[in-house]
Write a protein that holds these residues in place. Structure first.
Motif, mmCIF file in Angstrom:
data_model
loop_
_atom_site.group_PDB
_atom_site.id
_atom_site.type_symbol
_atom_site.label_atom_id
_atom_site.label_comp_id
_atom_site.label_asym_id
_atom_site.label_seq_id
_atom_site.Cartn_x
_atom_site.Cartn_y
_atom_site.Cartn_z
ATOM 1 N N ASP A 99 28.817 93.072 12.035
ATOM 2 C CA ASP A 99 28.467 91.730 12.567
ATOM 3 C C ASP A 99 27.178 91.791 13.044
ATOM 4 O OD1 ASP A 99 30.677 90.776 10.933
ATOM 5 O OD2 ASP A 99 31.953 90.533 12.851
ATOM 6 N N LEU A 100 27.106 92.867 14.330
ATOM 7 C CA LEU A 100 25.731 92.906 15.103
ATOM 8 C C LEU A 100 24.766 92.980 14.085
ATOM 9 C CD1 LEU A 100 27.130 95.223 17.975
ATOM 10 C CD2 LEU A 100 26.341 93.126 18.023
ATOM 11 N N ALA A 101 24.671 93.834 12.967
ATOM 12 C CA ALA A 101 23.615 93.726 11.950
ATOM 13 C C ALA A 101 23.109 92.699 11.255
ATOM 14 C CB ALA A 101 23.956 95.058 10.967
ATOM 15 N N ARG A 102 24.249 91.842 11.047
ATOM 16 C CA ARG A 102 23.970 90.581 10.233
ATOM 17 C C ARG A 102 24.024 89.306 11.027
ATOM 18 N NH1 ARG A 102 28.978 89.049 6.675
ATOM 19 N NH2 ARG A 102 30.578 89.171 8.517
ATOM 20 N N LEU A 103 23.784 89.425 12.576
ATOM 21 C CA LEU A 103 23.776 88.126 13.150
ATOM 22 C C LEU A 103 22.620 87.103 12.833
ATOM 23 C CD1 LEU A 103 24.124 89.473 16.984
ATOM 24 C CD2 LEU A 103 25.669 88.117 15.668
ATOM 25 N N PRO A 104 23.164 85.847 12.630
ATOM 26 C CA PRO A 104 21.979 84.845 12.450
ATOM 27 C C PRO A 104 21.120 84.732 13.618
ATOM 28 C CG PRO A 104 24.126 83.855 12.065
ATOM 29 C CD PRO A 104 24.272 85.266 12.819
ATOM 30 N N ALA A 105 19.724 84.618 13.239
ATOM 31 C CA ALA A 105 18.522 84.363 14.249
ATOM 32 C C ALA A 105 18.856 83.729 15.310
ATOM 33 C CB ALA A 105 17.237 84.018 13.558
ATOM 34 N N ASP A 106 19.617 82.588 15.446
ATOM 35 C CA ASP A 106 19.777 81.539 16.266
ATOM 36 C C ASP A 106 21.098 81.470 16.799
ATOM 37 O OD1 ASP A 106 21.009 80.478 14.092
ATOM 38 O OD2 ASP A 106 20.404 78.483 14.627
ATOM 39 N N PHE A 107 21.790 82.860 17.091
ATOM 40 C CA PHE A 107 23.274 82.892 17.295
ATOM 41 C C PHE A 107 23.408 82.685 18.831
ATOM 42 C CE2 PHE A 107 27.095 85.337 18.289
ATOM 43 C CZ PHE A 107 28.038 84.796 17.552
ATOM 44 N N THR A 108 22.450 83.169 19.493
ATOM 45 C CA THR A 108 22.627 83.428 20.835
ATOM 46 C C THR A 108 22.647 81.881 21.255
ATOM 47 O OG1 THR A 108 21.549 85.400 21.202
ATOM 48 C CG2 THR A 108 21.572 84.018 23.182
ATOM 49 N N ALA A 109 21.664 80.897 20.581
ATOM 50 C CA ALA A 109 21.673 79.422 21.100
ATOM 51 C C ALA A 109 22.899 78.822 20.604
ATOM 52 C CB ALA A 109 20.272 78.662 20.415
ATOM 53 N N LYS B 42 29.295 81.766 30.541
ATOM 54 C CA LYS B 42 27.789 82.712 30.353
ATOM 55 C C LYS B 42 27.988 83.862 29.513
ATOM 56 C CE LYS B 42 25.615 80.375 34.376
ATOM 57 N NZ LYS B 42 26.551 79.290 34.457
ATOM 58 N N LEU B 43 28.194 83.936 28.328
ATOM 59 C CA LEU B 43 28.518 84.962 27.283
ATOM 60 C C LEU B 43 27.072 85.710 27.132
ATOM 61 C CD1 LEU B 43 31.050 83.754 25.190
ATOM 62 C CD2 LEU B 43 31.577 85.350 26.891
ATOM 63 N N THR B 44 27.178 87.191 27.306
ATOM 64 C CA THR B 44 26.101 87.842 26.854
ATOM 65 C C THR B 44 26.580 88.713 25.743
ATOM 66 O OG1 THR B 44 26.361 89.591 28.424
ATOM 67 C CG2 THR B 44 25.043 87.864 28.993
ATOM 68 N N LEU B 45 25.706 88.933 24.589
ATOM 69 C CA LEU B 45 26.256 89.762 23.562
ATOM 70 C C LEU B 45 25.907 91.286 23.880
ATOM 71 C CD1 LEU B 45 26.826 89.562 20.538
ATOM 72 C CD2 LEU B 45 24.587 89.365 19.909
ATOM 73 N N SER B 46 26.995 91.747 23.513
ATOM 74 C CA SER B 46 27.021 93.410 23.860
ATOM 75 C C SER B 46 26.189 93.903 22.780
ATOM 76 C CB SER B 46 28.395 94.243 23.990
ATOM 77 O OG SER B 46 28.338 95.401 23.956
ATOM 78 N N GLY B 47 25.316 94.962 22.963
ATOM 79 C CA GLY B 47 24.461 95.534 21.858
ATOM 80 C C GLY B 47 25.401 96.721 21.280
ATOM 81 N N GLU B 48 26.252 97.404 21.961
ATOM 82 C CA GLU B 48 27.208 98.202 21.443
ATOM 83 C C GLU B 48 28.369 97.903 20.433
ATOM 84 O OE1 GLU B 48 27.104 101.503 22.306
ATOM 85 O OE2 GLU B 48 25.385 101.267 23.136
ATOM 86 N N PRO B 49 28.468 98.275 19.239
ATOM 87 C CA PRO B 49 29.412 97.836 18.411
ATOM 88 C C PRO B 49 30.643 98.310 18.980
ATOM 89 C CG PRO B 49 28.177 99.653 17.517
ATOM 90 C CD PRO B 49 27.654 99.495 18.754
ATOM 91 N N SER B 50 31.763 97.395 18.682
ATOM 92 C CA SER B 50 33.107 97.293 19.051
ATOM 93 C C SER B 50 33.912 97.994 17.891
ATOM 94 C CB SER B 50 33.758 96.142 19.613
ATOM 95 O OG SER B 50 35.004 96.322 20.108
ATOM 96 N N SER B 51 35.070 98.703 18.135
ATOM 97 C CA SER B 51 35.771 99.277 16.965
ATOM 98 C C SER B 51 37.069 98.263 16.640
ATOM 99 C CB SER B 51 36.247 100.475 17.654
ATOM 100 O OG SER B 51 37.237 100.329 18.668
ATOM 101 N N GLU C 238 31.375 88.800 28.353
ATOM 102 C CA GLU C 238 30.489 89.577 27.286
ATOM 103 C C GLU C 238 31.342 89.439 25.958
ATOM 104 O OE1 GLU C 238 28.617 93.975 27.472
ATOM 105 O OE2 GLU C 238 30.990 94.090 27.545
ATOM 106 N N LEU C 239 30.332 89.198 25.061
ATOM 107 C CA LEU C 239 30.936 89.101 23.601
ATOM 108 C C LEU C 239 30.852 90.416 22.877
ATOM 109 C CD1 LEU C 239 31.892 87.333 21.016
ATOM 110 C CD2 LEU C 239 29.509 86.840 20.897
ATOM 111 N N ARG C 240 31.817 91.024 22.274
ATOM 112 C CA ARG C 240 31.652 92.107 21.591
ATOM 113 C C ARG C 240 32.007 91.930 20.090
ATOM 114 N NH1 ARG C 240 34.858 96.069 26.048
ATOM 115 N NH2 ARG C 240 33.054 95.842 27.715
ATOM 116 N N LEU C 241 31.216 92.586 19.157
ATOM 117 C CA LEU C 241 31.198 92.451 17.707
ATOM 118 C C LEU C 241 31.231 93.680 17.244
ATOM 119 C CD1 LEU C 241 28.675 89.394 17.084
ATOM 120 C CD2 LEU C 241 31.201 89.361 17.405
ATOM 121 N N ASN C 242 31.628 94.082 16.020
ATOM 122 C CA ASN C 242 31.771 95.168 15.210
ATOM 123 C C ASN C 242 30.112 95.468 15.006
ATOM 124 O OD1 ASN C 242 31.326 93.913 12.705
ATOM 125 N ND2 ASN C 242 33.442 93.922 12.345
ATOM 126 N N GLY C 243 29.986 96.628 14.412
ATOM 127 C CA GLY C 243 28.721 97.058 13.995
ATOM 128 C C GLY C 243 28.301 96.184 12.687
#
Length: 197
Positions: free
Chosen positions: A127-137, A147-156, A120-125
């Motif tokens: 960075d989650l709010a400004r992710l590029p549209a093609d970031f998952t690709a 096989k990383l999935t992006l966590s929707g919960e912001p990390s501290s 799982e990939l964890r980002l802060n709030g």
């Protein structure tokens, strides 16, 4: 002059001569003692003077050495302060880089530290709010074996990311990376700043 007077006169004369001789000998002895005492005093004074000069020289040497050590310590502290400021400024530039550049840096970190398998990939709030549209690709391309999935919960965290694989957390925050490489960074920055110093 009678015989008795002659004898008395001779005794008196002999006594005066003997007294004068003893007095002269006493004067000579006193002069010798005084001369020797002056010489001994001069010798002791010279020794005291030499010891004083030697002690004064040692004090000067210690003071000079202490001053040089203090100067070196101040210079070292100043250099360390400059190095730390350069490192902090570099970290700040990375953390505040334009979005495109910032996420490219994150993808390079992920590519370097990602493990094979599901994670799982964890980002802060922010960075989650400004992710590029093609970031998952881009994430799939950066770490194809992971096989990383992006966590929707912001990390501290302030910046960077966390990679979580079950019980294994890989701290890819800029703070952690800079702390891990602190000695190497200080050496490199010091070389750049002070190569001609």
């Amino acid at each position: 002059m009678t015989g008795l007077e002659t004898i008395l006169h001779a005794i008196t004369s002999d006594a005066e001569t003997a007294a004068a001789e003893e007095l002269e000998q006493a004067r000579q002895k006193a002069d010798t003692i005084l001369t020797e005492a002056k010489a001994e005093g001069a010798k002791k004074a010279q020794i005291i003077l030499q010891e004083g000069e030697s002690e004064a020289q040692e004090i000067r040497e210690r003071a000079k050495s202490a001053a040089q050590l203090d100067r070196r310590n101040r210079m070292l502290n100043f250099k360390q302060q400059l190095i730390q400021e350069a490192i902090d400024e570099t970290r700040s530039k990375l953390e505040n880089a334009p979005e495109l550049e910032y996420f490219q840096i994150l993808l390079k970190l992920i590519s370097k530290f990602a493990l094979p398998g599901e994670g799982e990939l964890r980002l802060n709030g922010r960075d989650l709010a400004r992710l590029p549209a093609d970031f998952t690709a881009q994430l799939s391309q950066a770490a194809p074996e992971s096989k990383l999935t992006l966590s929707g919960e912001p990390s501290s965290i302030e910046s960077g990311c966390l990679l979580v694989y079950g019980g294994i957390d890989i701290n890819c925050t800029f703070q952690a990376i800079f702390e891990d490489a602190a000695d190497e960074l200080r050496d490199a920055v010091g070389t750049i700043l002070f190569q001609n110093a």
